[in-house]
Design a protein around this motif. Sequence first.
Motif, short mmCIF file in Angstrom:
data_model
loop_
_atom_site.label_atom_id
_atom_site.label_comp_id
_atom_site.label_asym_id
_atom_site.label_seq_id
_atom_site.Cartn_x
_atom_site.Cartn_y
_atom_site.Cartn_z
N THR A 1 32.98 -6.76 33.43
CA THR A 1 34.08 -7.35 34.23
C THR A 1 35.27 -6.39 34.37
O THR A 1 36.04 -6.52 35.30
N LEU B 1 35.19 -4.51 37.83
CA LEU B 1 35.09 -5.18 39.12
C LEU B 1 36.08 -4.54 40.10
O LEU B 1 37.15 -4.13 39.66
N PRO B 2 35.79 -4.40 41.38
CA PRO B 2 34.57 -4.90 42.02
C PRO B 2 33.36 -3.95 41.95
O PRO B 2 32.31 -4.31 42.46
N THR C 1 31.27 -3.36 39.80
CA THR C 1 30.09 -3.90 39.11
C THR C 1 29.67 -5.28 39.61
O THR C 1 28.96 -6.00 38.92
N LYS C 2 30.12 -5.64 40.83
CA LYS C 2 29.67 -6.92 41.40
C LYS C 2 28.16 -6.93 41.55
O LYS C 2 27.48 -7.89 41.20
N LYS D 1 26.99 -2.12 35.15
CA LYS D 1 28.01 -1.15 34.70
C LYS D 1 27.37 0.07 34.07
O LYS D 1 27.92 1.17 34.13
#
Length: 289
Positions: free
Chosen positions: A17, A20-21, A23-24, A28
Amino acid sequence: MALPVRKAVVPVAGLGTRFLPATKALPKEMLTVVDRPVVQYCVDEAFEAGIEHVIFVTGRGKGLIEDHFDYQFELDATLRERGKTAAAEQLDAETPGAGQVSFTRQQKPLGLGHAVWCARDIVGNEPFAVLLPDMVMDGEPGCLKQMMDAYNEVGGNIISVQETTPDLAHKYGIVATGAEKGPAFEITGMVEKPEPGTAPSNLYINGRYILQPKVMEILSTQAAGAGGEIQLTDAMLNLMESEPFYGVSFDGRTFDCGSKFGFLEANIMLALKNDDVRDEVRDLLKSLP
Ligand code: G1P
């Protein structure tokens, strides 16, 4: 003589998280440091240390990691057709061999200890390594190899540690240390994410472990700890009551690619070691006001 460490667990189920974004849709662990995904650094490190089998503990949306460590037939054929044999051979050499990787899933995000426990059946009753891919290491030899050398002398359970500063201690597992033993030293205690001012030392666990299989038994009943998660640190603390536990001080540099700064730092520092871009990056850095 300590039993050989043949298998390594690489937990890759985390959500990412903080990135983001980016790793939408992208895991990761597939973010690039210079020219290879973050996760490849620790897999290379594991094979360098003599590991024969890497077990990824994955989750939803992590399919690209499985593809990355597969043989890409079309890519290989196209590179060879175009005369780029060296590139094809390099890719081939960096791809794990047949039967050298396994994938299992951690269905719910219950913590690092739980992720490691998800690999218990594939690990079986033998010592194993754990490598946290967020922690990209730059060392010669690699961190796990340094630990393996110590393990071959002292056996038992071994974690790698490095110095951190008091303001960062709350992000990590922090250890208390005892007497030296050859290339290692005893670990006498550890605490996961200590409250500010309560860390037992300035030595943090930097994401590399060699553990005896008993830790899996302990993890099967381990209660949730810091952050409401089942912590590997708590299980290791329990394991220390019945088994020898050592630390080795990693001779090298660790980049915490779980944080934006660590990720950028890894890109800059490792670019300075990359033949293709070293000079330009150095010039760029020198030109900064
Ligand atoms: C985990 C471990 C912690 C260790 C850290 C290194 O924490 O629980 O002991 O110091 O990795 O990155 P996490 O980063 O999953 O919160």
